[in-house]
Design an enzyme around this catalytic site. Structure first.
Site, mmCIF file in Angstrom:
data_model
loop_
_atom_site.group_PDB
_atom_site.id
_atom_site.type_symbol
_atom_site.label_atom_id
_atom_site.label_comp_id
_atom_site.label_asym_id
_atom_site.label_seq_id
_atom_site.Cartn_x
_atom_site.Cartn_y
_atom_site.Cartn_z
ATOM 1 C CG ASP A 18 -2.145 0.940 1.208
ATOM 2 O OD1 ASP A 18 -2.403 1.170 -0.010
ATOM 3 O OD2 ASP A 18 -2.645 1.547 2.062
ATOM 4 C CB SER A 78 -6.592 2.305 -0.133
ATOM 5 O OG SER A 78 -5.069 2.674 -0.075
ATOM 6 C CD GLN A 83 -4.675 0.438 -3.010
ATOM 7 O OE1 GLN A 83 -4.254 1.745 -3.193
ATOM 8 N NE2 GLN A 83 -4.130 -0.026 -1.851
#
Length: 301
Positions: free
Chosen positions: A220, A244, A294
């Site tokens: 991330d 996110s 993502q």
């Protein structure tokens, strides 16, 4: 939460740089307290930013799931949604639902709760080791990580411009293969891929689940940079809001997160204030160890 400096600060309570002490704090952050059967508690470090870093809550949730699974079953995939911004001032409670225990696969669902509300939801699948067909793509032709500048060296010429967004303690050693997005924003030299060598900046214990959780944390850090770089903007330098939204990881082969791995990512599309980014992790020997996808909220004001 996507800025690297805030991410780095989220596992550390001071600004002591890098190396084993900072990595040890990340390991301690992932060591959850068991407060009841299937219920665990995690904390954020002192001096955290206003929201909990997504890689932290994902890594902690995976630890919670893994602690309810036999050690011989290893995680092979996870799918997660970031529901609300986490409050770093209070503990996070992780509630594990033992969905299924089959002969080969085990499924777990984890909900992270703060202030009586879900902030994050994760589903993870674990599998007994099995032999089967194998194939993988080709390792990109990239320089060895030891020959590349450190992150501190990359940041130094831009330290005044970047401010707090790329400084602070880091549990990972990161070496950009291509020019970082804050450079290509000025030069226009973006070539459509973000390639970064990474490894834990020290030695990790011999716990396969911990290595997977460290890679989950790392996944991330820079992924949404691929979305921004396509448009020549960057966190902290332009009026960009990002977070996110969901995150998926597939783990293909065993690895150690304290050995070098290449994070090769790109963004195939963006629309509706959302950007999609995909990436793959490759070990130093070229083996494909994990794949990530993502979608993030990206608002350029």
């Amino acid at each position: 939460m996507t800025e690297l400096a805030r991410a780095a600060a989220s596992e550390s309570g001071d600004d002591s740089g890098s190396g084993q002490p900072v990595l040890d704090r990340l390991v301690n952050l992932l060591d959850l307290e068991k407060i009841e059967e299937n219920i665990f508690r995690g904390v954020s470090p002192p001096n955290s930013p206003t929201r909990v870093f997504g890689g932290q809550v994902a890594g902690q949730a995976l630890v919670a799931a893994g602690r309810t699974v036999p050690a011989e079953r290893h995680v092979h995939s996870l799918h997660a949604y970031f529901i609300r911004g986490g409050d770093p001032a209070v503990p996070i409670v992780y509630e594990v639902d033992r969905v299924r225990d089959g002969r080969s696969f085990t499924t777990r669902r984890v909900t992270a709760v703060q202030h009586g509300k879900a902030i994050f939801a994760l589903s993870a699948s674990f599998q007994l080791a099995e032999a089967g067909v194998e194939h993988a793509g080709v390792m990109p032709d990239v320089p060895a990580p030891e020959t590349l500048p450190t992150l501190a060296e990359r940041v130094a010429p831009y330290a005044e411009t970047l401010g707090d967004h790329r400084v602070g303690p880091r549990p990972l050693d990161m070496r950009y293969v291509n020019d970082p997005p804050w450079v290509t924003r000025e030069t226009g030299g973006w070539e459509g891929r973000n390639q970064v060598w990474m490894k834990a900046d020290g030695v990790l214990p011999d716990d396969p689940l911990l290595h997977v959780c460290v890679l989950t944390y790392a996944s991330d850090l820079t992924l949404l940079d691929s979305v921004l770089a396509e448009h020549g903007v960057y966190w902290g330098l332009d009026r960009v809001l990002g977070a996110s939204l969901d995150h998926a990881l597939w783990f293909h082969r065993p690895f150690r997160a304290d050995n070098w791995f290449l994070y090769d990512s790109t963004s195939p599309t963006a629309s509706g204030a959302r950007g999609l980014a995909t990436g793959r992790f490759l070990a130093h020997d070229g083996s494909h160890i994990a794949t990530v996808v993502q979608e993030g909220l990206v608002r350029v004001l």
